[in-house]
Scaffold this active site. Structure first.
Site, PDB file in Angstrom:
ATOM      1  CB  ILE A   1     -34.643  22.748  13.950  1.00 56.18           C
ATOM      2  CG1 ILE A   1     -35.863  22.553  13.047  1.00 56.18           C
ATOM      3  CG2 ILE A   1     -34.698  24.063  14.715  1.00 56.18           C
ATOM      4  CD1 ILE A   1     -37.170  22.427  13.809  1.00 56.18           C
ATOM      5  CD  GLU A   2     -28.782  24.481  10.283  1.00 60.98           C
ATOM      6  OE1 GLU A   2     -28.452  25.010   9.200  1.00 60.98           O
ATOM      7  OE2 GLU A   2     -27.954  24.035  11.101  1.00 60.98           O
TER       8      GLU A   2
END
Length: 517
Positions: free
Chosen positions: A340-341
């Site tokens: 999750i970026e």
């Protein structure tokens, strides 16, 4: 011939009427209200279904209720011509507000879209609490007895005794239906630690759902025990950087697991490798087959820094969980990783919560699967968005197994010191959030480094990586990875490129070190 009296005639007429009524009663009672499901179409990543309700009686029907139980992993994304409510895998439809009574002999139809595709059919259908095929008959089973439960930090396992005539069951947690088992046991997963839950169970058969059992209360343990499996799984990317043959790397290094990058959106809420290569029949699927043939396995990485991602494209947690489920089903996975970026997922509150709720659903539908979150960090631990992610995972009861930091591209002048500092900061945050001990928190942590030169020219040598691996192992961390096996080849002075590390090193040396974790 003897004349029959009027009284006698009247009595005989009455008897005849009773006999006629008895003979015609079954025919009259045969007319009923029914509901029939039809799969209208199926396009692989989704499907359309419709239900037709028919009033076969001689009286108007003021209202109706159709409850559809879906198989595990399937969900509804939209519906029309009915009011819908959903609880777990059960979706209940009632007439829309504008609908009037259903006249005798009339029909009404409502529809919905669901995901993923290849829908096998309904697990169960109930009309007004009874069978959708109408006709009634028989008796609904009584309440199950002997309901009892045992707890871990994140699940409750229930057992009960079957009443006569039961063919399926409904499990209720705090009044909401959460499962539809066919046997006399059920494990409710994805729960918060140190929390009390109430449970009831009811039994059903073709005549409908019977009464609920007595209520029991079960409290989950404080928890925080070490996740069942510690894994060394460096990233392997089949769409970039001269992908090596995974069997060659396994034979040379002893590594058994790989984190396979990256599952993205191929348009909408549809998963594909890099958003373009299909789950089956691709270079990625072939690599997975090679890895498993050599005695290894994989964790898919969903997301990443760039590309069209599932988190923003899937409009609900249920739809996103359905996309994750397609990947799980394609490879019979034991674990999944969500990288999750960036601002579209990590730095977006709505999408953060959507991902966490989707992973909670995945845990409920796939007992025993390991869920991993991988995200960026500062040199001292999680930043604002990382702290929020951890706090929300606790508040939502997402039951994440491993929180993995990416300690690179974070302004480091000493990768080893800053990796340890960031990991200690994460440890403190997990202890404060979940009430874990230091050892328990470390067991829920991971490190995903970058071998050789990072994008910011931070330097991780093989000696440094060996020290990081030793530290992670001695502190009992749950995961170790690096970006990437494609780059695990020497090229001193080569810079930051896709197919080598930019430093002098033996080929596959970072992978060999990681295998010792």
């Amino acid at each position: 011939m003897k004349r029959i009296s009027i009284a006698t005639t009247t009595a005989l007429a009455a008897v005849a009427a009773v006999v006629l009524a008895l003979l015609t009663a079954p025919a009259a009672n045969a007319a009923s209200v029914t509901a029939a499901f039809t799969k209208v179409s199926d396009w692989g990543s989704g499907f359309e279904g419709k239900v037709t309700v028919t009033n076969g009686t001689t009286s108007s029907l003021s209202t109706w209720s159709v409850a559809l139980d879906f198989p595990s992993g399937y969900t509804i994304s939209s519906s029309w011509d009915a009011t819908r409510s959903s609880s777990g895998q059960t979706h209940t439809f009632t007439p829309p507000s504008w609908a009037g009574p259903l006249a005798p002999g009339a029909t009404v139809t409502f529809g919905f879209n669901g995901s993923p595709g290849n829908f096998p059919g309904l697990a169960a259908c109930r009309l007004n609490g009874g069978s959708c095929t109408g006709g009634g008959g028989g008796t609904a089973p009584g309440a199950p007895t002997g309901l009892s439960g045992t707890a871990t930090s994140s699940s409750v396992s229930l057992t009960w005794s079957a009443p006569s005539g039961a063919t399926s069951y409904s499990v209720y947690r705090n009044g909401t239906k959460v499962g539809s088992p066919t046997g006399t046991s059920y494990t409710d997963s994805g729960l918060a630690a140190n929390t009390t839950y109430s449970y009831q169970v009811s039994a059903s058969n073709s005549a409908g759902e019977g009464p609920k059992s007595s209520t029991i209360s079960v409290k989950t343990t404080t928890g925080g025990g070490e996740p069942s499996t510690r894994r060394a799984a460096p990233y392997l990317y089949m769409g970039w950087g001269d992908p090596p043959n995974p069997a060659t790397v396994m034979n040379a290094t002893g590594i058994k697991w790989f984190t396979m990058a990256f599952i993205l959106s191929s348009g909408g809420c549809n998963p594909a490798w890099d958003g373009s290569r299909p789950l089956q029949g691709s270079a990625d699927a072939n690599a997975i087959a090679q890895i498993r043939a050599a005695g290894g396995d994989i964790v898919p990485s969903i997301g990443g820094w760039s590309g069209n991602k599932l988190g923003p494209n899937c409009s609900t947690p249920e739809a996103l969980a359905g996309a994750y489920q397609q990947v799980i089903n394609a490879y019979n996975l034991k674990a999944i990783d969500v990288d999750i970026e960036n601002s579209d997922e990590f730095e977006n509150e709505v999408v953060q919560d959507r991902i966490l709720n989707a992973l909670k659903i995945v845990k409920q539908n796939n007992p025993g699967i390991q869920t991993i979150l991988t995200f960026g960090t500062s040199t001292t631990g999680p930043n604002f968005w990382g702290n929020r992610l951890i706090e929300r995972s606790a508040a939502l009861g997402a039951n994440i197994d491993i929180y993995t930091l990416m300690p690179f591209d974070f302004g480091s002048s000493n990768i080893y010191n800053d990796t340890v500092g960031a990991s200690q900061g994460l440890n403190n945050k997990l202890k404060a959030t979940f009430g874990w001990t230091t050892a328990q928190a470390y067991a829920h942590q991971g490190i995903s480094g970058m071998n050789g030169l990072s994008d910011q020219q931070e330097m991780t040598t093989t000696a440094t990586w060996q020290n990081i691996t030793n530290w992670a192992k001695s502190n009992g961390l749950g995961r170790l990875a690096f970006w990437s096996v494609n780059r695990d080849r020497g090229c001193a002075g080569g810079g930051v490129v896709s197919n080598c590390s930019g430093i002098a090193q033996p080929d596959w040396e970072f992978t060999r070190i990681t295998a010792g974790f």
